[in-house]
Design a protein around this motif. Structure first.
Motif, mmCIF file in Angstrom:
data_model
loop_
_atom_site.group_PDB
_atom_site.id
_atom_site.type_symbol
_atom_site.label_atom_id
_atom_site.label_comp_id
_atom_site.label_asym_id
_atom_site.label_seq_id
_atom_site.Cartn_x
_atom_site.Cartn_y
_atom_site.Cartn_z
ATOM 1 N N ARG A 23 -37.251 34.405 44.830
ATOM 2 C CA ARG A 23 -35.941 33.791 45.019
ATOM 3 C C ARG A 23 -35.776 32.482 44.261
ATOM 4 O O ARG A 23 -34.742 31.828 44.378
ATOM 5 C CB ARG A 23 -35.687 33.576 46.512
ATOM 6 C CG ARG A 23 -35.655 34.886 47.306
ATOM 7 C CD ARG A 23 -35.231 34.684 48.732
ATOM 8 N NE ARG A 23 -33.945 34.013 48.847
ATOM 9 C CZ ARG A 23 -33.331 33.733 49.995
ATOM 10 N NH1 ARG A 23 -33.909 34.088 51.135
ATOM 11 N NH2 ARG A 23 -32.184 33.118 50.014
ATOM 12 N N ASN A 24 -36.785 32.087 43.506
ATOM 13 C CA ASN A 24 -36.723 30.870 42.695
ATOM 14 C C ASN A 24 -36.422 29.643 43.554
ATOM 15 O O ASN A 24 -35.558 28.828 43.240
ATOM 16 C CB ASN A 24 -35.676 31.010 41.577
ATOM 17 C CG ASN A 24 -35.847 29.966 40.496
ATOM 18 O OD1 ASN A 24 -36.957 29.510 40.230
ATOM 19 N ND2 ASN A 24 -34.756 29.576 39.880
ATOM 20 N N ILE A 25 -37.176 29.520 44.662
ATOM 21 C CA ILE A 25 -37.027 28.396 45.590
ATOM 22 C C ILE A 25 -38.148 27.397 45.337
ATOM 23 O O ILE A 25 -39.309 27.772 45.207
ATOM 24 C CB ILE A 25 -37.098 28.893 47.050
ATOM 25 C CG1 ILE A 25 -35.940 29.853 47.350
ATOM 26 C CG2 ILE A 25 -37.078 27.712 48.025
ATOM 27 C CD1 ILE A 25 -36.085 30.589 48.678
ATOM 28 N N ASP A 26 -37.794 26.119 45.282
ATOM 29 C CA ASP A 26 -38.799 25.054 45.161
ATOM 30 C C ASP A 26 -39.428 24.810 46.527
ATOM 31 O O ASP A 26 -38.727 24.502 47.499
ATOM 32 C CB ASP A 26 -38.165 23.760 44.654
ATOM 33 C CG ASP A 26 -37.693 23.868 43.209
ATOM 34 O OD1 ASP A 26 -38.155 24.768 42.481
ATOM 35 O OD2 ASP A 26 -36.850 23.036 42.815
ATOM 36 N N LEU A 27 -40.754 24.928 46.602
ATOM 37 C CA LEU A 27 -41.490 24.786 47.854
ATOM 38 C C LEU A 27 -42.613 23.767 47.701
ATOM 39 O O LEU A 27 -43.433 23.869 46.785
ATOM 40 C CB LEU A 27 -42.092 26.137 48.253
ATOM 41 C CG LEU A 27 -43.231 26.124 49.277
ATOM 42 C CD1 LEU A 27 -42.705 25.771 50.663
ATOM 43 C CD2 LEU A 27 -43.948 27.467 49.311
#
Length: 278
Positions: free
Chosen positions: A237-241
């Motif tokens: 999902r191309n989420i920054d974590l």
């Protein structure tokens, strides 16, 4: 320090994680050299760390120096549990901006779960954020706050450049098989409250030991599964974590001492194998 062999076994490439949270024991303050050693251990897995306070142990100035020496990036946190600590942190911020290179700062996080803990009210937090934004805007630094997924009132969100969401399915008592789905559901809830602003996951993790919480079982096997499942989802999902956390922290006590990706000895935990994505 972790051996290079252990690091290579643990992750593939420098961006296994977008970022990792780095805690400081304020009763045993680090030096710039100890921070550099710690960050060098983390470099096989990420090029970015997050700290939680500016003035406590002078950690922001030390972390800036350590990350810049290693070519890493950083999110700086401000600890604002009371009005007087906000004043202390603001004074530290002014000093940092006047005396330090801040070109590797990806953002300033004003408060960590202050609404969740009830340390302040939404309007006061919004006012704090506004003051900080006015101070750092000339330096091109974006401002957020980090809180649990259900604590983003509109009065606060309006002042933010981006949102940092904390969620720990372990503390919700869910089974490990449902944990990653639970995290993604919370992320979507925050996106719905974000007024179109970017949302990053600032804290999530699973303990390797220390006891169970309802249907959540603390074990190396479950920490490993949660790591794999979450890294897969955020890649898809191309989420920054920013994962919680870098190392086990015995000073925390109980189950909270066991959330580290690496052990307190800075070596790979037996049974933990991290891959960058699915």
């Amino acid at each position: 320090m972790a051996s290079m062999t252990g690091g290579q076994q643990m992750g593939r490439g420098s961006q296994t994680f977008y970022g990792i949270n780095y805690g400081v024991n304020e009763n045993s303050c680090p030096t710039v050299d100890s921070m550099k050693n710690d960050f060098n251990v983390l470099k096989p897995y990420t090029n970015r760390v997050r700290t939680f306070a500016l003035s406590v142990c002078n950690q922001a100035s030390l972390a800036l120096a350590a990350t810049q020496a290693l070519g890493m990036r950083i999110y700086l946190g401000m600890w604002i549990d009371r009005p007087d600590t906000f004043d202390n942190e603001m004074n530290a911020l002014k000093n940092i901006l006047a005396n330090n290179d801040v070109s590797n700062v990806d953002g300033l996080i004003v408060g960590s779960e202050v609404l969740y803990r009830g340390d302040t009210d939404p309007q006061s937090l919004a006012n704090y954020i506004k003051q900080v934004k006015e101070l750092v805007a000339p330096h091109g630094i974006k401002v957020a706050t980090a809180d649990v997924y259900y604590k983003f009132p509109e009065v606060v969100v309006k002042e933010l450049d981006f949102l940092m969401m904390n969620a720990f399915p372990y503390w919700e008592g869910v089974t490990i098989d449902n944990a990653a789905d639970t995290l993604m559901s919370h992320y979507d809830q925050v996106v719905g409250a974000s007024l179109g602003k970017p949302v990053k996951i600032s804290e999530t993790g699973w303990p390797s030991a220390g006891g169970n919480f309802q249907s959540s079982v603390a074990s190396v096997e479950n920490e490993n599964k949660y790591l794999h499942d979450v890294l897969c989802r955020v890649k898809q999902r191309n989420i920054d974590l920013l994962y919680f956390s870098a190392f086990d922290e015995p000073y925390r006590g109980g189950v909270e001492a066991h959330f580290g990706v690496l052990g307190s000895d800075r070596n790979t935990k037996p049974g933990i194998t991290i891959e960058a994505g699915c």
